[in-house]
Design a protein around this motif. Structure first.
Motif, PDB file in Angstrom:
ATOM      1  N   LEU A   1       0.820  -1.202   0.000  1.00 37.46           N
ATOM      2  CA  LEU A   1       0.000   0.000   0.000  1.00 37.46           C
ATOM      3  C   LEU A   1       0.858   1.257   0.000  1.00 37.46           C
ATOM      4  O   LEU A   1       0.374   2.335  -0.309  1.00 37.46           O
ATOM      5  CB  LEU A   1      -0.927   0.009   1.219  1.00 37.46           C
ATOM      6  N   LEU A   2       2.135   1.137   0.352  1.00 36.59           N
ATOM      7  CA  LEU A   2       3.023   2.286   0.398  1.00 36.59           C
ATOM      8  C   LEU A   2       3.727   2.528  -0.930  1.00 36.59           C
ATOM      9  O   LEU A   2       4.562   3.406  -1.030  1.00 36.59           O
ATOM     10  CB  LEU A   2       4.074   2.091   1.509  1.00 36.59           C
ATOM     11  N   ASP A   3       3.390   1.752  -1.959  1.00 32.70           N
ATOM     12  CA  ASP A   3       3.993   1.972  -3.271  1.00 32.70           C
ATOM     13  C   ASP A   3       3.729   3.398  -3.712  1.00 32.70           C
ATOM     14  O   ASP A   3       2.660   3.947  -3.481  1.00 32.70           O
ATOM     15  CB  ASP A   3       3.425   1.003  -4.303  1.00 32.70           C
ATOM     16  N   GLY A   4       4.715   3.994  -4.374  1.00 36.16           N
ATOM     17  CA  GLY A   4       4.556   5.359  -4.839  1.00 36.16           C
ATOM     18  C   GLY A   4       5.625   5.717  -5.855  1.00 36.16           C
ATOM     19  O   GLY A   4       6.368   4.859  -6.337  1.00 36.16           O
ATOM     20  N   ASP A   5       5.705   6.990  -6.170  1.00 36.48           N
ATOM     21  CA  ASP A   5       6.691   7.498  -7.108  1.00 36.48           C
ATOM     22  C   ASP A   5       7.793   8.199  -6.317  1.00 36.48           C
ATOM     23  O   ASP A   5       7.509   9.073  -5.497  1.00 36.48           O
ATOM     24  CB  ASP A   5       6.049   8.476  -8.086  1.00 36.48           C
ATOM     25  N   TYR A   6       9.048   7.816  -6.586  1.00 36.75           N
ATOM     26  CA  TYR A   6      10.175   8.350  -5.832  1.00 36.75           C
ATOM     27  C   TYR A   6      11.313   8.743  -6.764  1.00 36.75           C
ATOM     28  O   TYR A   6      11.476   8.174  -7.845  1.00 36.75           O
ATOM     29  CB  TYR A   6      10.706   7.312  -4.833  1.00 36.75           C
ATOM     30  N   LEU A   7      12.097   9.702  -6.321  1.00 38.44           N
ATOM     31  CA  LEU A   7      13.323  10.085  -6.992  1.00 38.44           C
ATOM     32  C   LEU A   7      14.459   9.775  -6.018  1.00 38.44           C
ATOM     33  O   LEU A   7      14.498  10.315  -4.910  1.00 38.44           O
ATOM     34  CB  LEU A   7      13.304  11.572  -7.340  1.00 38.44           C
ATOM     35  N   VAL A   8      15.349   8.877  -6.413  1.00 33.89           N
ATOM     36  CA  VAL A   8      16.460   8.474  -5.560  1.00 33.89           C
ATOM     37  C   VAL A   8      17.739   9.076  -6.138  1.00 33.89           C
ATOM     38  O   VAL A   8      18.025   8.900  -7.318  1.00 33.89           O
ATOM     39  CB  VAL A   8      16.587   6.938  -5.483  1.00 33.89           C
ATOM     40  N   THR A   9      18.481   9.790  -5.301  1.00 33.71           N
ATOM     41  CA  THR A   9      19.711  10.430  -5.752  1.00 33.71           C
ATOM     42  C   THR A   9      20.877   9.977  -4.885  1.00 33.71           C
ATOM     43  O   THR A   9      20.807  10.059  -3.657  1.00 33.71           O
ATOM     44  CB  THR A   9      19.592  11.963  -5.675  1.00 33.71           C
ATOM     45  N   PHE A  10      21.914   9.501  -5.540  1.00 34.63           N
ATOM     46  CA  PHE A  10      23.158   9.139  -4.862  1.00 34.63           C
ATOM     47  C   PHE A  10      24.200  10.177  -5.263  1.00 34.63           C
ATOM     48  O   PHE A  10      24.434  10.404  -6.448  1.00 34.63           O
ATOM     49  CB  PHE A  10      23.629   7.743  -5.268  1.00 34.63           C
ATOM     50  N   ALA A  11      24.797  10.830  -4.273  1.00 39.96           N
ATOM     51  CA  ALA A  11      25.811  11.852  -4.551  1.00 39.96           C
ATOM     52  C   ALA A  11      26.990  11.652  -3.609  1.00 39.96           C
ATOM     53  O   ALA A  11      26.848  11.689  -2.395  1.00 39.96           O
ATOM     54  CB  ALA A  11      25.225  13.246  -4.365  1.00 39.96           C
ATOM     55  N   ASN A  12      28.174  11.434  -4.204  1.00 39.85           N
ATOM     56  CA  ASN A  12      29.398  11.251  -3.428  1.00 39.85           C
ATOM     57  C   ASN A  12      30.532  11.909  -4.204  1.00 39.85           C
ATOM     58  O   ASN A  12      31.006  11.364  -5.201  1.00 39.85           O
ATOM     59  CB  ASN A  12      29.677   9.772  -3.197  1.00 39.85           C
ATOM     60  N   GLY A  13      30.946  13.089  -3.756  1.00 37.59           N
ATOM     61  CA  GLY A  13      31.984  13.827  -4.466  1.00 37.59           C
ATOM     62  C   GLY A  13      31.490  14.230  -5.846  1.00 37.59           C
ATOM     63  O   GLY A  13      30.380  14.737  -5.993  1.00 37.59           O
ATOM     64  N   PRO A  14      32.278  13.985  -6.880  1.00 35.43           N
ATOM     65  CA  PRO A  14      31.858  14.374  -8.232  1.00 35.43           C
ATOM     66  C   PRO A  14      30.837  13.411  -8.854  1.00 35.43           C
ATOM     67  O   PRO A  14      30.283  13.686  -9.911  1.00 35.43           O
ATOM     68  CB  PRO A  14      33.166  14.344  -9.027  1.00 35.43           C
ATOM     69  N   THR A  15      30.574  12.298  -8.212  1.00 34.64           N
ATOM     70  CA  THR A  15      29.651  11.296  -8.752  1.00 34.64           C
ATOM     71  C   THR A  15      28.232  11.575  -8.277  1.00 34.64           C
ATOM     72  O   THR A  15      27.967  11.632  -7.078  1.00 34.64           O
ATOM     73  CB  THR A  15      30.058   9.881  -8.298  1.00 34.64           C
ATOM     74  N   THR A  16      27.309  11.732  -9.223  1.00 31.85           N
ATOM     75  CA  THR A  16      25.898  11.908  -8.908  1.00 31.85           C
ATOM     76  C   THR A  16      25.076  11.051  -9.862  1.00 31.85           C
ATOM     77  O   THR A  16      25.244  11.142 -11.077  1.00 31.85           O
ATOM     78  CB  THR A  16      25.466  13.379  -9.046  1.00 31.85           C
ATOM     79  N   LYS A  17      24.215  10.209  -9.306  1.00 30.99           N
ATOM     80  CA  LYS A  17      23.327   9.360 -10.099  1.00 30.99           C
ATOM     81  C   LYS A  17      21.910   9.530  -9.563  1.00 30.99           C
ATOM     82  O   LYS A  17      21.708   9.632  -8.355  1.00 30.99           O
ATOM     83  CB  LYS A  17      23.715   7.885  -9.988  1.00 30.99           C
ATOM     84  N   THR A  18      20.945   9.543 -10.472  1.00 30.57           N
ATOM     85  CA  THR A  18      19.547   9.703 -10.087  1.00 30.57           C
ATOM     86  C   THR A  18      18.707   8.647 -10.786  1.00 30.57           C
ATOM     87  O   THR A  18      18.923   8.353 -11.964  1.00 30.57           O
ATOM     88  CB  THR A  18      19.045  11.105 -10.475  1.00 30.57           C
ATOM     89  N   TRP A  19      17.751   8.080 -10.048  1.00 32.24           N
ATOM     90  CA  TRP A  19      16.836   7.077 -10.587  1.00 32.24           C
ATOM     91  C   TRP A  19      15.410   7.491 -10.271  1.00 32.24           C
ATOM     92  O   TRP A  19      15.130   8.020  -9.198  1.00 32.24           O
ATOM     93  CB  TRP A  19      17.089   5.712  -9.967  1.00 32.24           C
ATOM     94  N   LEU A  20      14.511   7.210 -11.177  1.00 30.84           N
ATOM     95  CA  LEU A  20      13.096   7.468 -10.967  1.00 30.84           C
ATOM     96  C   LEU A  20      12.388   6.136 -10.743  1.00 30.84           C
ATOM     97  O   LEU A  20      12.634   5.165 -11.469  1.00 30.84           O
ATOM     98  CB  LEU A  20      12.488   8.172 -12.188  1.00 30.84           C
ATOM     99  N   ILE A  21      11.542   6.099  -9.734  1.00 34.16           N
ATOM    100  CA  ILE A  21      10.771   4.900  -9.410  1.00 34.16           C
ATOM    101  C   ILE A  21       9.303   5.256  -9.566  1.00 34.16           C
ATOM    102  O   ILE A  21       8.821   6.196  -8.934  1.00 34.16           O
ATOM    103  CB  ILE A  21      11.050   4.431  -7.974  1.00 34.16           C
ATOM    104  N   LYS A  22       8.596   4.534 -10.419  1.00 31.95           N
ATOM    105  CA  LYS A  22       7.168   4.758 -10.638  1.00 31.95           C
ATOM    106  C   LYS A  22       6.389   3.606 -10.044  1.00 31.95           C
ATOM    107  O   LYS A  22       6.628   2.446 -10.378  1.00 31.95           O
ATOM    108  CB  LYS A  22       6.853   4.844 -12.137  1.00 31.95           C
ATOM    109  N   ASN A  23       5.468   3.933  -9.152  1.00 28.33           N
ATOM    110  CA  ASN A  23       4.599   2.946  -8.517  1.00 28.33           C
ATOM    111  C   ASN A  23       5.406   1.778  -7.957  1.00 28.33           C
ATOM    112  O   ASN A  23       5.111   0.615  -8.192  1.00 28.33           O
ATOM    113  CB  ASN A  23       3.538   2.441  -9.499  1.00 28.33           C
ATOM    114  N   GLY A  24       6.443   2.106  -7.230  1.00 34.57           N
ATOM    115  CA  GLY A  24       7.302   1.093  -6.632  1.00 34.57           C
ATOM    116  C   GLY A  24       7.643   1.471  -5.206  1.00 34.57           C
ATOM    117  O   GLY A  24       7.033   2.353  -4.615  1.00 34.57           O
ATOM    118  N   LYS A  25       8.638   0.816  -4.670  1.00 34.40           N
ATOM    119  CA  LYS A  25       9.058   1.106  -3.301  1.00 34.40           C
ATOM    120  C   LYS A  25      10.563   0.936  -3.179  1.00 34.40           C
ATOM    121  O   LYS A  25      11.198   0.252  -3.974  1.00 34.40           O
ATOM    122  CB  LYS A  25       8.335   0.230  -2.304  1.00 34.40           C
TER     123      LYS A  25
END
Length: 87
Positions: free
Chosen positions: A31-55
């Motif tokens: 029931l907690l499924d939703g849309d999320y933006l996950v960002t990993f940032a460590n120094g010059p490295t930055t990655k972003t992922w989009l989650i649709k209707n997930g957890k």
């Protein structure tokens, strides 16, 4: 009235096996499924992922686990990771 509901829920959980309790908790997490933006940032490295209707789930090992919109399984360390709910 809230106390009665809490006591009834506690009694219900106490009378269930561990497997039944796990199944109920998994249903609650669904029931907690939703849309999320996950960002990993460590120094010059930055990655972003989009989650649709997930957890996003985690373990005591210090990692977040999730499936992104491209159906890639992703594991990132909790440290340096930000999770935002997207409307």
């Amino acid at each position: 009235m809230k106390i009665i509901r809490v006591l009834a829920l506690a009694l219900l959980l106490a009378s269930c096996t561990q497997d039944q309790q796990n199944q109920m908790f998994r249903k609650g997490i669904e029931l907690l499924d939703g849309d999320y933006l996950v960002t990993f940032a460590n120094g010059p490295t930055t990655k972003t992922w989009l989650i649709k209707n997930g957890k996003v789930t985690s373990t005591d090992k210090g990692y977040y686990y999730f499936w992104d919109v491209k159906k890639h399984y992703v594991q990132v360390p909790m440290e340096h990771t930000v999770i935002e709910e997207v409307d």
